[in-house]
Design a protein around this motif. Structure first.
Motif, PDB file in Angstrom:
ATOM      1  N   MET A  23       0.923  -1.051   0.054  1.00  7.49           N
ATOM      2  CA  MET A  23       0.020  -0.031  -0.008  1.00  7.49           C
ATOM      3  C   MET A  23       0.832   1.332  -0.020  1.00  7.49           C
ATOM      4  O   MET A  23       1.722   1.334   1.018  1.00  7.49           O
ATOM      5  N   PRO A  24       0.891   2.004  -1.111  1.00  8.81           N
ATOM      6  CA  PRO A  24       1.623   3.292  -1.120  1.00  8.81           C
ATOM      7  C   PRO A  24       1.386   4.192  -0.070  1.00  8.81           C
ATOM      8  O   PRO A  24       0.323   4.491   0.458  1.00  8.81           O
ATOM      9  N   LEU A  25       2.638   4.901   0.475  1.00  7.43           N
ATOM     10  CA  LEU A  25       2.556   5.775   1.451  1.00  7.43           C
ATOM     11  C   LEU A  25       3.241   7.030   1.180  1.00  7.43           C
ATOM     12  O   LEU A  25       3.680   7.872   1.773  1.00  7.43           O
ATOM     13  N   THR A  26       3.323   7.321  -0.252  1.00 11.52           N
ATOM     14  CA  THR A  26       4.392   8.536  -0.807  1.00 11.52           C
ATOM     15  C   THR A  26       3.393   9.032  -1.793  1.00 11.52           C
ATOM     16  O   THR A  26       2.440   8.363  -2.507  1.00 11.52           O
ATOM     17  N   ASP A  27       3.644  10.192  -2.141  1.00 11.04           N
ATOM     18  CA  ASP A  27       3.014  11.094  -3.273  1.00 11.04           C
ATOM     19  C   ASP A  27       3.841  10.573  -4.545  1.00 11.04           C
ATOM     20  O   ASP A  27       3.319  11.064  -5.626  1.00 11.04           O
ATOM     21  N   PHE A  28       4.729   9.799  -4.508  1.00 14.71           N
ATOM     22  CA  PHE A  28       5.610   9.407  -5.701  1.00 14.71           C
ATOM     23  C   PHE A  28       5.748   7.782  -5.963  1.00 14.71           C
ATOM     24  O   PHE A  28       6.657   7.350  -6.053  1.00 14.71           O
ATOM     25  N   PRO A  29       4.507   7.180  -5.899  1.00 16.35           N
ATOM     26  CA  PRO A  29       4.512   5.665  -6.070  1.00 16.35           C
ATOM     27  C   PRO A  29       5.242   5.397  -7.324  1.00 16.35           C
ATOM     28  O   PRO A  29       5.934   4.224  -7.360  1.00 16.35           O
ATOM     29  N   GLU A  30       5.078   6.029  -8.415  1.00 17.26           N
ATOM     30  CA  GLU A  30       5.593   5.887  -9.698  1.00 17.26           C
ATOM     31  C   GLU A  30       7.247   5.793  -9.664  1.00 17.26           C
ATOM     32  O   GLU A  30       7.716   5.177 -10.584  1.00 17.26           O
ATOM     33  N   VAL A  31       7.639   6.657  -8.944  1.00 15.46           N
ATOM     34  CA  VAL A  31       9.026   6.718  -8.780  1.00 15.46           C
ATOM     35  C   VAL A  31       9.687   5.635  -7.696  1.00 15.46           C
ATOM     36  O   VAL A  31      10.456   4.959  -8.199  1.00 15.46           O
ATOM     37  N   ARG A  32       8.982   5.478  -6.581  1.00 19.93           N
ATOM     38  CA  ARG A  32       9.444   4.465  -5.627  1.00 19.93           C
ATOM     39  C   ARG A  32       9.419   2.975  -6.263  1.00 19.93           C
ATOM     40  O   ARG A  32       9.979   2.212  -5.682  1.00 19.93           O
ATOM     41  N   PHE A  33       8.398   2.686  -6.934  1.00 22.25           N
ATOM     42  CA  PHE A  33       8.214   1.319  -7.190  1.00 22.25           C
ATOM     43  C   PHE A  33       8.683   1.019  -8.631  1.00 22.25           C
ATOM     44  O   PHE A  33       8.368   0.215  -9.249  1.00 22.25           O
ATOM     45  N   ALA A  34       9.386   2.028  -9.389  1.00 24.95           N
ATOM     46  CA  ALA A  34       9.786   1.969 -10.787  1.00 24.95           C
ATOM     47  C   ALA A  34      10.771   0.738 -10.818  1.00 24.95           C
ATOM     48  O   ALA A  34      11.618   0.552  -9.869  1.00 24.95           O
ATOM     49  N   LYS A  35      11.005   0.199 -11.904  1.00 24.27           N
ATOM     50  CA  LYS A  35      11.959  -0.682 -12.300  1.00 24.27           C
ATOM     51  C   LYS A  35      13.334  -0.314 -11.788  1.00 24.27           C
ATOM     52  O   LYS A  35      13.765   0.968 -11.997  1.00 24.27           O
ATOM     53  N   ASN A  36      14.289  -0.942 -11.115  1.00 25.18           N
ATOM     54  CA  ASN A  36      15.390  -0.579 -10.719  1.00 25.18           C
ATOM     55  C   ASN A  36      15.540   0.308  -9.387  1.00 25.18           C
ATOM     56  O   ASN A  36      16.505   0.504  -8.849  1.00 25.18           O
ATOM     57  N   ALA A  37      14.325   0.471  -8.995  1.00 19.51           N
ATOM     58  CA  ALA A  37      14.274   1.578  -7.675  1.00 19.51           C
ATOM     59  C   ALA A  37      14.924   0.914  -6.288  1.00 19.51           C
ATOM     60  O   ALA A  37      14.556  -0.409  -6.338  1.00 19.51           O
ATOM     61  N   GLU A  38      15.566   1.553  -5.692  1.00 17.21           N
ATOM     62  CA  GLU A  38      16.221   0.804  -4.326  1.00 17.21           C
ATOM     63  C   GLU A  38      15.430   1.086  -3.175  1.00 17.21           C
ATOM     64  O   GLU A  38      14.998   2.271  -3.081  1.00 17.21           O
ATOM     65  N   LEU A  39      14.961   0.184  -2.361  1.00 17.05           N
ATOM     66  CA  LEU A  39      14.152   0.296  -1.132  1.00 17.05           C
ATOM     67  C   LEU A  39      14.915  -0.621  -0.153  1.00 17.05           C
ATOM     68  O   LEU A  39      15.661  -1.095  -0.246  1.00 17.05           O
TER      69      LEU A  39
END
Length: 170
Positions: A23-39
């Motif tokens: 469940m996204p808790l960010t205003d930028f889910p398309e950035v946070r969950f993009a391919k190769n994004a580091e979490l």
């Protein structure tokens, strides 16, 4: 140790190939969950595990995220109930006049006449606009709507917010 900011809550696993429902808790889910994004996935016992997004898709207001490091459900079970975070250094740039919650909480609030009202203790997001909860020196809570007519100036460097006290706010 690095500081982290929440970007999602791991609600459950999805399928048998190691995907997670987040469940996204960010205003930028398309950035946070993009391919190769580091979490960093924090397990419920608060241990950070660095991961890289392999793929993600939006499904019923949740992101179904597949991680490069994990390939089956048994490997990702430990993340259920955990939190997806990013390090503070990886925060997205905001436009002028926009602020992160952590920049606002703790700011002193003064009226345009220079009177100290209190300190912002939390931010509510009920709908049309955010509402800042200001704790007065007497311990009382005052709710301040975040609208242009009320919030005159925000200085995150000085941790100071100037407001116009509209009739009925106190």
């Amino acid at each position: 140790m690095a500081e982290f900011m929440n970007v999602g809550k791991v609600v459950n696993t999805h399928g048998i190939r190691g995907e997670l429902k987040i469940m996204p808790l960010t205003d930028f889910p398309e950035v946070r969950f993009a391919k190769n994004a580091e979490l960093f996935l924090f397990t419920p016992d608060n241990r950070p595990v660095p991961v890289t997004v392999e793929s993600a898709r939006l499904h019923k207001n949740m992101y179904i995220v597949r991680l490069k490091e994990y390939g089956n459900i048994n490997e990702v079970e430990k993340f259920k109930g955990g939190i997806a975070k990013v390090s503070k250094e990886n925060l997205a740039e905001l436009e002028e006049g926009e602020y992160y919650f952590h920049q606002i909480v703790g700011c002193a609030v003064i009226t345009e006449e220079g009177e100290t009202l209190g300190t912002i203790s939390e931010i509510l997001t009920p709908g049309a606009n955010d509402v800042w909860v200001v704790k007065t020196p007497a311990g009382k809570e005052v709710l301040i709507p975040v609208i242009d007519d009320v919030v005159l100036d925000v200085d995150v460097e000085q941790k100071l917010v100037k407001i116009h006290l509209m009739e009925g706010l106190l």
